[in-house]
Scaffold this motif. Structure first.
Motif, PDB file in Angstrom:
ATOM      1  N   GLU A  35     -34.113  21.453 -53.684  1.00 40.09           N
ATOM      2  CA  GLU A  35     -34.223  22.339 -54.854  1.00 40.09           C
ATOM      3  C   GLU A  35     -35.388  23.312 -54.691  1.00 40.09           C
ATOM      4  N   ARG A  36     -36.524  22.837 -54.140  1.00 38.10           N
ATOM      5  CA  ARG A  36     -37.670  23.718 -53.920  1.00 38.10           C
ATOM      6  C   ARG A  36     -37.316  24.827 -52.946  1.00 38.10           C
ATOM      7  N   VAL A  37     -36.575  24.475 -51.887  1.00 36.17           N
ATOM      8  CA  VAL A  37     -36.189  25.475 -50.894  1.00 36.17           C
ATOM      9  C   VAL A  37     -35.269  26.523 -51.512  1.00 36.17           C
ATOM     10  N   HIS A  38     -34.271  26.072 -52.267  1.00 38.74           N
ATOM     11  CA  HIS A  38     -33.346  27.022 -52.895  1.00 38.74           C
ATOM     12  C   HIS A  38     -34.068  27.908 -53.911  1.00 38.74           C
ATOM     13  N   LEU A  39     -35.018  27.341 -54.627  1.00 38.88           N
ATOM     14  CA  LEU A  39     -35.788  28.125 -55.601  1.00 38.88           C
ATOM     15  C   LEU A  39     -36.632  29.179 -54.883  1.00 38.88           C
ATOM     16  N   ALA A  40     -37.257  28.776 -53.761  1.00 36.61           N
ATOM     17  CA  ALA A  40     -38.066  29.728 -52.994  1.00 36.61           C
ATOM     18  C   ALA A  40     -37.197  30.864 -52.474  1.00 36.61           C
ATOM     19  N   LEU A  41     -36.007  30.533 -51.973  1.00 31.70           N
ATOM     20  CA  LEU A  41     -35.098  31.554 -51.459  1.00 31.70           C
ATOM     21  C   LEU A  41     -34.667  32.507 -52.571  1.00 31.70           C
ATOM     22  N   ALA A  42     -34.333  31.967 -53.733  1.00 35.02           N
ATOM     23  CA  ALA A  42     -33.910  32.815 -54.855  1.00 35.02           C
ATOM     24  C   ALA A  42     -35.040  33.720 -55.316  1.00 35.02           C
ATOM     25  N   THR A  43     -36.255  33.179 -55.351  1.00 33.24           N
ATOM     26  CA  THR A  43     -37.413  33.979 -55.784  1.00 33.24           C
ATOM     27  C   THR A  43     -37.669  35.128 -54.818  1.00 33.24           C
ATOM     28  N   LEU A  44     -37.595  34.848 -53.519  1.00 32.65           N
ATOM     29  CA  LEU A  44     -37.813  35.892 -52.526  1.00 32.65           C
ATOM     30  C   LEU A  44     -36.736  36.968 -52.619  1.00 32.65           C
ATOM     31  N   ARG A  45     -35.500  36.559 -52.859  1.00 36.01           N
ATOM     32  CA  ARG A  45     -34.427  37.545 -53.013  1.00 36.01           C
ATOM     33  C   ARG A  45     -34.655  38.411 -54.235  1.00 36.01           C
ATOM     34  N   ASP A  46     -35.075  37.796 -55.346  1.00 36.28           N
ATOM     35  CA  ASP A  46     -35.322  38.557 -56.573  1.00 36.28           C
ATOM     36  C   ASP A  46     -36.453  39.557 -56.374  1.00 36.28           C
ATOM     37  N   GLU A  47     -37.495  39.132 -55.660  1.00 39.20           N
ATOM     38  CA  GLU A  47     -38.627  40.031 -55.419  1.00 39.20           C
ATOM     39  C   GLU A  47     -38.188  41.254 -54.633  1.00 39.20           C
ATOM     40  N   ARG A  48     -37.341  41.036 -53.621  1.00 38.63           N
ATOM     41  CA  ARG A  48     -36.884  42.156 -52.796  1.00 38.63           C
ATOM     42  C   ARG A  48     -35.934  43.058 -53.578  1.00 38.63           C
ATOM     43  N   ALA A  49     -35.088  42.456 -54.418  1.00 37.00           N
ATOM     44  CA  ALA A  49     -34.144  43.264 -55.197  1.00 37.00           C
ATOM     45  C   ALA A  49     -34.861  44.139 -56.211  1.00 37.00           C
ATOM     46  N   SER A  50     -35.992  43.650 -56.721  1.00 41.58           N
ATOM     47  CA  SER A  50     -36.704  44.406 -57.756  1.00 41.58           C
ATOM     48  C   SER A  50     -37.496  45.572 -57.198  1.00 41.58           C
ATOM     49  N   ARG A  51     -37.602  45.674 -55.900  1.00 47.05           N
ATOM     50  CA  ARG A  51     -38.423  46.730 -55.303  1.00 47.05           C
ATOM     51  C   ARG A  51     -37.661  48.030 -55.093  1.00 47.05           C
ATOM     52  N   GLY A  52     -36.356  48.021 -55.345  1.00 55.26           N
ATOM     53  CA  GLY A  52     -35.581  49.241 -55.132  1.00 55.26           C
ATOM     54  C   GLY A  52     -35.313  49.423 -53.663  1.00 55.26           C
ATOM     55  N   ARG A  53     -35.758  50.536 -53.088  1.00 61.82           N
ATOM     56  CA  ARG A  53     -35.524  50.791 -51.666  1.00 61.82           C
ATOM     57  C   ARG A  53     -36.286  49.772 -50.824  1.00 61.82           C
ATOM     58  N   PRO A  54     -35.668  49.287 -49.766  1.00 63.91           N
ATOM     59  CA  PRO A  54     -36.358  48.318 -48.916  1.00 63.91           C
ATOM     60  C   PRO A  54     -37.663  48.904 -48.375  1.00 63.91           C
ATOM     61  N   ALA A  55     -38.700  48.112 -48.450  1.00 61.20           N
ATOM     62  CA  ALA A  55     -40.002  48.546 -47.936  1.00 61.20           C
ATOM     63  C   ALA A  55     -40.226  47.953 -46.551  1.00 61.20           C
ATOM     64  N   LYS A  56     -41.165  48.538 -45.849  1.00 59.89           N
ATOM     65  CA  LYS A  56     -41.501  47.995 -44.544  1.00 59.89           C
ATOM     66  C   LYS A  56     -42.123  46.614 -44.706  1.00 59.89           C
ATOM     67  N   THR A  57     -41.959  45.804 -43.706  1.00 57.15           N
ATOM     68  CA  THR A  57     -42.532  44.470 -43.734  1.00 57.15           C
ATOM     69  C   THR A  57     -44.045  44.572 -43.889  1.00 57.15           C
ATOM     70  N   THR A  58     -44.614  43.685 -44.703  1.00 57.03           N
ATOM     71  CA  THR A  58     -46.057  43.679 -44.863  1.00 57.03           C
ATOM     72  C   THR A  58     -46.716  43.303 -43.545  1.00 57.03           C
TER      73      THR A  58
END
Length: 339
Positions: A35-58
Motif C-alpha cells: 500500500e505504501r508503494v502504491h501510494l508513493a507511485l500515485a503521489t508522484l504521478r499526481d505531482e507530475r500531472a499538476s505541473r502542466g508541461r513536463p519539466a526537466k529532471t531535477t
C-alpha cells in the motif's frame, strides 16, 4: 518523465527490489508495504500531472570520494573531478568532493553519515571490511554506489567504471617478457598499496603471464611500496643490491619516475626493463630518454565522466547501466610518447 523505481522507493521508504516485487504484484509482499508503494507511485504521478508541461529532471547530488593516501594518480583524479564540473552541470549533476582516510573505521563511518543525504556515491574504495559496510549501508538507503578506477567486487556496489586491471597487468607481463627476451633473471613487481584492488589485479595478471609464457623469469613482489620519488629510488637501489640478476621492474602504481632516475644515474638502466602506469609530463619525457620502456595509461577524465553518467543512469532507473563500455588501456612507448 515517469516516476522511476528509485524515486518510488525513496518516497515509500523501501528498497528498489521491493518496488519491483509490488509492481509485479508479488503476493509475498506485506499488504501494508504494498500500500505504501502504491501510494508513493500515485503521489508522484499526481505531482507530475499538476505541473502542466513536463519539466526537466531535477538535478542529482553525487558525492565523489577518494581515499586520503599519498598518490599522484589520485591527485590527478581529484583535479579531473574539479575540471568536470561544467560537464556534470550539463547533465544536471551537482558534484561534491571528499578525501577520507578510509583505512580508519571511525573516519569512514563518520563520512557515511554525511553522505546519506546524497543521491549517489562515486567511490575509489580501499579493501577494508568497514568500507564494504559503508557501501552496503548506502545501498540499503537507496543511494547507489559506483566504484571507479579500483573495484571492490565483493561489495554491494551497483557498478564499476574503469579499465580491466587484470588485463592491464597481463599486457604489462607480455611486454616485459618480450622486452627482456631470452635472458634469465628476476623481475620485481612494486605496488603502492595492497588495499587497492586495482593494484592487486595488475599484480595477478602480470604474474599469470610470466608463469604461462616466460619461464625464464622469476618474479618477486614488494607490496606497500612508497610512491614518492625519493623513497622509490631508494627501494630500487635495495633491489639491485639484493638481486644482481634483476632484469625488469614493473610498477603497478606510482613512483616510476624516481625509479627511472635512479636507474639512469646508477648506469643500470641498460640491463633493466622498466614498465609502469600513468602517462604524465615526467613519464613522457623519460620515455623519450629511454629511461622508461613502457607506460600503460587510461583516460582519467573520460572515466570520471562515465562514472557520473553511470550514477545518473542508476538514479533514473535506466536499464543497461552496466553495459557501459570498458575503457581501453593505452600503451605508450618512446615512439609515441608525445602523441
Amino acid at each position: 518523465m515517469p516516476a522511476t523505481r528509485m524515486m518510488i522507493a525513496r518516497r515509500a521508504g523501501v528498497s528498489v527490489a521491493t518496488v519491483d516485487r509490488v509492481l509485479r504484484d508479488d503476493q509475498g509482499v506485506r499488504p501494508e508495504t504494498a500500500e505504501r508503494v502504491h501510494l508513493a507511485l500515485a503521489t508522484l504521478r499526481d505531482e507530475r500531472a499538476s505541473r502542466g508541461r513536463p519539466a526537466k529532471t531535477t538535478s542529482f547530488r553525487v558525492a565523489f570520494v577518494l581515499p586520503q593516501i599519498n598518490s599522484r594518480f589520485l591527485d590527478q583524479v581529484e583535479r579531473d573531478i574539479a575540471l568536470s564540473a561544467s560537464f556534470f552541470r550539463e547533465h544536471r549533476l551537482v558534484s561534491s568532493f571528499y578525501r577520507c582516510d578510509l583505512s580508519s573505521q571511525r573516519d569512514a563511518t563518520s563520512l557515511a553519515q554525511q553522505l546519506i543525504d546524497y543521491d549517489a556515491l562515486v567511490l575509489v574504495p580501499l579493501d577494508y571490511p568497514w568500507v564494504e559496510r559503508m557501501i552496503q549501508d548506502m545501498t540499503d538507503a537507496n543511494v547507489p554506489v559506483v566504484t571507479v578506477f579500483s573495484d571492490l567486487p565483493s561489495s554491494a556496489r551497483a557498478a564499476y567504471v574503469g579499465v580491466d586491471n587484470r588485463i592491464a597487468g597481463r599486457t604489462a607481463g607480455l611486454l616485459m617478457g618480450r622486452f627482456v627476451g631470452a635472458r634469465i633473471g628476476t623481475v620485481a613487481v612494486l605496488s603502492a598499496s595492497s588495499r587497492l584492488h586495482d593494484q592487486l589485479e595488475r599484480r595477478t595478471g602480470f604474474s599469470q603471464v610470466l608463469e604461462e609464457d616466460f619461464r625464464n623469469l622469476r618474479w618477486l613482489t614488494e607490496p606497500d611500496f612508497a610512491e614518492d620519488d625519493d623513497s622509490a629510488g631508494l627501494a630500487v637501489q635495495g633491489l639491485m643490491a639484493g638481486h644482481p640478476d634483476l632484469v625488469g621492474v614493473y610498477v603497478t602504481g606510482g613512483g616510476i619516475s624516481g625509479i627511472a632516475s635512479t636507474l639512469q644515474e646508477s648506469g643500470d638502466k641498460t640491463r633493466v626493463v622498466l614498465i609502469g602506469h600513468e602517462c604524465t609530463a615526467d613519464t613522457r619525457a623519460q620515455l623519450s630518454e629511454r629511461a622508461i620502456d613502457v607506460i600503460l595509461d587510461q583516460d582519467v577524465r573520460g572515466i570520471v565522466h562515465c562514472a557520473g553518467l553511470a550514477a545518473i543512469n542508476l538514479l533514473n532507473d535506466v536499464r543497461g547501466v552496466l553495459a557501459i563500455p570498458t575503457p581501453e588501456t593505452r600503451i605508450y612507448l618512446r615512439e609515441n610518447a608525445h602523441a
